[in-house]
Design an enzyme around this catalytic site. Structure first.
Site, mmCIF file in Angstrom:
data_model
loop_
_atom_site.group_PDB
_atom_site.id
_atom_site.type_symbol
_atom_site.label_atom_id
_atom_site.label_comp_id
_atom_site.label_asym_id
_atom_site.label_seq_id
_atom_site.Cartn_x
_atom_site.Cartn_y
_atom_site.Cartn_z
ATOM 1 N N GLU A 173 7.496 11.258 10.061
ATOM 2 C CA GLU A 173 6.430 10.947 10.854
ATOM 3 C C GLU A 173 5.942 12.398 11.079
ATOM 4 O OE1 GLU A 173 4.569 8.406 11.708
ATOM 5 O OE2 GLU A 173 3.144 9.627 12.825
ATOM 6 N N TRP A 174 5.458 12.999 10.265
ATOM 7 C CA TRP A 174 4.613 14.363 10.159
ATOM 8 C C TRP A 174 5.177 15.217 11.211
ATOM 9 C CZ3 TRP A 174 2.120 14.029 5.807
ATOM 10 C CH2 TRP A 174 1.724 12.858 5.371
ATOM 11 N N GLU A 206 -3.543 -0.357 8.135
ATOM 12 C CA GLU A 206 -2.104 0.138 8.687
ATOM 13 C C GLU A 206 -2.285 -0.544 10.079
ATOM 14 O OE1 GLU A 206 -1.295 4.323 9.063
ATOM 15 O OE2 GLU A 206 -1.737 4.611 6.867
ATOM 16 N N ARG A 256 0.838 -1.164 -0.098
ATOM 17 C CA ARG A 256 0.007 -0.054 0.312
ATOM 18 C C ARG A 256 0.715 1.445 0.124
ATOM 19 N NH1 ARG A 256 -2.726 2.736 4.723
ATOM 20 N NH2 ARG A 256 -3.740 4.400 3.570
ATOM 21 N N ASN A 276 -7.390 1.550 9.961
ATOM 22 C CA ASN A 276 -6.091 1.726 10.401
ATOM 23 C C ASN A 276 -6.195 1.838 12.080
ATOM 24 O OD1 ASN A 276 -5.096 2.115 7.750
ATOM 25 N ND2 ASN A 276 -4.690 4.434 7.743
ATOM 26 N N HIS A 325 -3.155 10.943 0.395
ATOM 27 C CA HIS A 325 -2.609 10.874 2.006
ATOM 28 C C HIS A 325 -2.146 12.110 2.449
ATOM 29 C CE1 HIS A 325 -1.097 7.532 4.728
ATOM 30 N NE2 HIS A 325 -0.849 8.719 5.300
ATOM 31 N N ASN A 370 -6.877 8.513 2.815
ATOM 32 C CA ASN A 370 -6.241 8.138 4.130
ATOM 33 C C ASN A 370 -6.931 9.070 5.333
ATOM 34 O OD1 ASN A 370 -4.271 6.433 5.711
ATOM 35 N ND2 ASN A 370 -3.620 8.419 6.245
ATOM 36 N N GLU A 371 -7.441 8.413 6.319
ATOM 37 C CA GLU A 371 -7.705 8.905 7.560
ATOM 38 C C GLU A 371 -8.093 10.430 7.497
ATOM 39 O OE1 GLU A 371 -4.287 8.550 10.113
ATOM 40 O OE2 GLU A 371 -4.483 6.416 10.085
ATOM 41 N N TYR A 378 -3.963 1.508 15.683
ATOM 42 C CA TYR A 378 -2.822 1.690 16.684
ATOM 43 C C TYR A 378 -2.702 1.393 18.020
ATOM 44 C CZ TYR A 378 -0.689 3.261 12.340
ATOM 45 O OH TYR A 378 0.076 3.247 11.072
HETATM 46 C C1 PNW Z 1 -1.352 7.196 10.560
HETATM 47 N N1 PNW Z 1 -2.662 10.560 15.851
HETATM 48 O O1 PNW Z 1 -1.379 8.558 11.150
HETATM 49 C C2 PNW Z 1 -0.820 7.522 9.177
HETATM 50 O O2 PNW Z 1 -2.002 7.214 8.220
HETATM 51 C C3 PNW Z 1 0.384 7.661 9.023
HETATM 52 O O3 PNW Z 1 0.719 8.628 7.748
HETATM 53 C C4 PNW Z 1 1.374 7.638 9.976
HETATM 54 O O4 PNW Z 1 2.819 7.875 9.937
HETATM 55 C C5 PNW Z 1 1.006 6.615 11.063
HETATM 56 O O5 PNW Z 1 -0.599 6.609 11.462
HETATM 57 C C6 PNW Z 1 1.643 6.614 12.538
HETATM 58 O O6 PNW Z 1 1.573 7.717 13.070
HETATM 59 C C7 PNW Z 1 -1.773 9.031 12.253
HETATM 60 O O7 PNW Z 1 -1.820 11.477 16.554
HETATM 61 C C8 PNW Z 1 -1.084 10.066 12.698
HETATM 62 O O8 PNW Z 1 -3.674 10.385 16.562
HETATM 63 C C9 PNW Z 1 -1.156 10.432 13.814
HETATM 64 C C10 PNW Z 1 -2.351 10.222 14.723
HETATM 65 C C11 PNW Z 1 -3.057 8.911 14.178
HETATM 66 C C12 PNW Z 1 -2.621 8.541 13.105
#
Ligand code: PNW
Length: 459
Positions: free
Chosen positions: A420-421, A367, A75, A294, A119, A164-165, A296
């Site tokens: 990572e943003w 994810e 992906r 996705n 994205h 994406n998200e 986490y």
């Molecule tokens: C996702 N949060 O993003 C994204 O799809 C990816 O680009 C990113 O690298 C990955 O998760 C890991 O963070 C998120 O802070 C970014 O809640 C931030 C958050 C959740 C998802």
């Protein structure tokens, strides 16, 4: 041993801005992220992704890493300003070539390409000229861009994700202001979410009318959601956890799979939540061929009190004051370097929640993964905590599967360490360590572990 179905898809995920670099090469236009990272103080260490993991130039090498892992699917996202430098109008042939070559190479290696159209790297011109996602006209630009992608790549792509998200883009980009375009507002996130839903629906309608019958692909969008476990079994806390999930996942999944926003959002937000007219409801409802998730982490949820709910963007949050939910963690839970809790049962419970609420859809986990402090030593990175995270989360996926959830895939975030943003390069999610000075990829032990899981189709 826990064995997965024969056709289960093991994959890895990445996104364009986070890995490609080459931010202004071969005709690419600027995105809102190219601009946002220039503002001092926005990104940890003032990192930018101008080079990132240099994937644009190392694409062939990276596909080799996928081959070594034995991936069934990959992906990635397509950079809109690489395809349409001004967001609309003239197509950049070099951009088309890059993704076309990637797709061909993947197919040659028997890896199924899973492109995401958006994205978060919106063409900057659409922000300047049109106010980006604040303007309902964005749906037309989305449709034009998607059409170019379907036309050029759709003969070879069987699974599309539009967005994406949208949750993260809306809340972090328009609510907390810590992601591009960096706006802070109480109301914009809900408007942005609304325009995302209409844009998604319009893209899907277009795909179905013009392409799906000859290209035979499926289309959906990737929604993120973390689990909310009731802090106590009191009816108030149970209701708070349910409400939190409705504000998180239901915000997008309810209109698409059930036909309208959740009642809890309508009640708590009133006029601040836009509404759909009947035509809009009709095109939004049913605009996904499968459910892409996705996931986490997990937090406890409790009934919040109107006057002292704290909005904390760093717990994967939205506006808790709108939800009237208090989140907390068990001090015994392990944490990743994102400060996210490691709570494997959360993925299983969430899969069941989706299965029940949305009437047993096919679910693709697009994810899941974790960041830890990784250091190379003697040509390898030992990352036992990532292996433990993956082992436990994948085991819970298998449990859900054996309990009847129609789980079809597991895509691991991420193939490589990447940008990572707002955290810049300080968080490492990859199966491969990236030395950002040289661009060198160094295997982590988790890559060897994941390769084995794929090989035996289980663990
Ligand atoms: C996702 N949060 O993003 C994204 O799809 C990816 O680009 C990113 O690298 C990955 O998760 C890991 O963070 C998120 O802070 C970014 O809640 C931030 C958050 C959740 C998802």
């Amino acid at each position: 041993m826990r064995i997965f179905p024969d056709d289960f898809l093991w994959g890895c995920s990445t996104s364009a801005y986070q890995i490609e670099g080459a931010w202004n090469e071969d005709g690419k236009g600027p995105s809102i992220w190219d601009a946002f990272v220039q503002i001092p103080g926005k990104i940890h260490n003032d990192d930018t992704a101008e080079i990132a993991a240099n994937h644009y130039h190392l694409m062939r090498e990276d596909v080799e890493l996928m081959v070594e892992l034995g991936l069934k699917a990959y992906r990635f996202s397509i950079s809109w300003p690489r395809i349409l430098p001004c967001g609309r109008g003239k197509v950049n042939q070099k951009g088309i070539e890059f993704y076309s070559n990637l797709i061909d190479l993947l197919l040659e290696k028997n890896i199924i390409p899973w492109p995401t159209l958006f994205h978060w790297d919106l063409p900057l011109s659409l922000q300047f000229e049109k106010d980006g996602l604040l303007n309902p006209e964005i749906a037309d630009s989305f449709k034009q861009y998607a059409d170019v992608c379907f036309r050029h790549f759709g003969d070879r792509v069987k699974y599309w994700l539009t967005l994406n998200e949208p949750y993260v883009y809306a809340m972090f980009g328009h609510g907390f202001g810590i992601m591009a375009p960096g706006r802070k507002s109480r109301n914009e996130p809900y408007l942005v979410g609304h325009h995302f839903l209409l844009s998604h629906a319009k893209i899907v309608e277009h795909y179905r009318e013009k392409y799906q019958h000859k290209q035979n692909g499926k289309i959906s969008l990737a929604l993120n959601c973390d689990w909310r476990e009731p802090l106590t079994d009191s009816p108030e806390d149970v209701a708070a956890a349910q409400r939190a999930l409705e504000f998180y996942l239901g915000w997008f999944a309810d209109p698409i799979f059930l036909g309208d926003y959740p009642e809890s959002m309508k009640r708590n937000l009133g006029e601040r939540l836009p509404s759909f007219n009947e035509d809009e409801k009709r095109i939004v409802k049913g605009s996904a061929d499968f459910f892409a998730l996705n996931h986490y982490t997990t937090y406890y949820a409790a009934q919040g009190k109107a006057d002292n709910v704290v909005d904390n963007p760093y717990t994967n949050s939205g506006f808790y004051s709108d939800q009237l939910v208090d989140l907390s963690s068990d001090p015994k839970w392990k944490k990743t370097t994102m400060a996210w809790n490691v709570v494997p049962f959360g993925i299983r419970k969430l899969l069941h929640w989706i299965d029940e609420r949305y009437n047993k859809p096919d679910i693709y986990v697009t994810e899941n993964g974790s960041s830890f402090e990784d250091k190379p030593k003697d040509g390898i990175v030992k990352d036992p905590r990532r292996i433990a995270y993956l082992k436990e989360y994948i085991t819970e996926c298998h449990n859900a599967l054996s309990e009847g959830v129609k789980l079809r895939s597991y895509f691991l975030w991420s193939l490589l360490d990447n940008f990572e943003w707002a955290f810049g390069f300080s968080k490492r999610f990859g199966l491969h360590y990236v030395d950002y000075k040289t661009g060198k990829r160094i295997q982590k032990e988790s890559a060897l572990w994941y390769r084995k899981v794929i090989e035996v189709n289980g663990l």
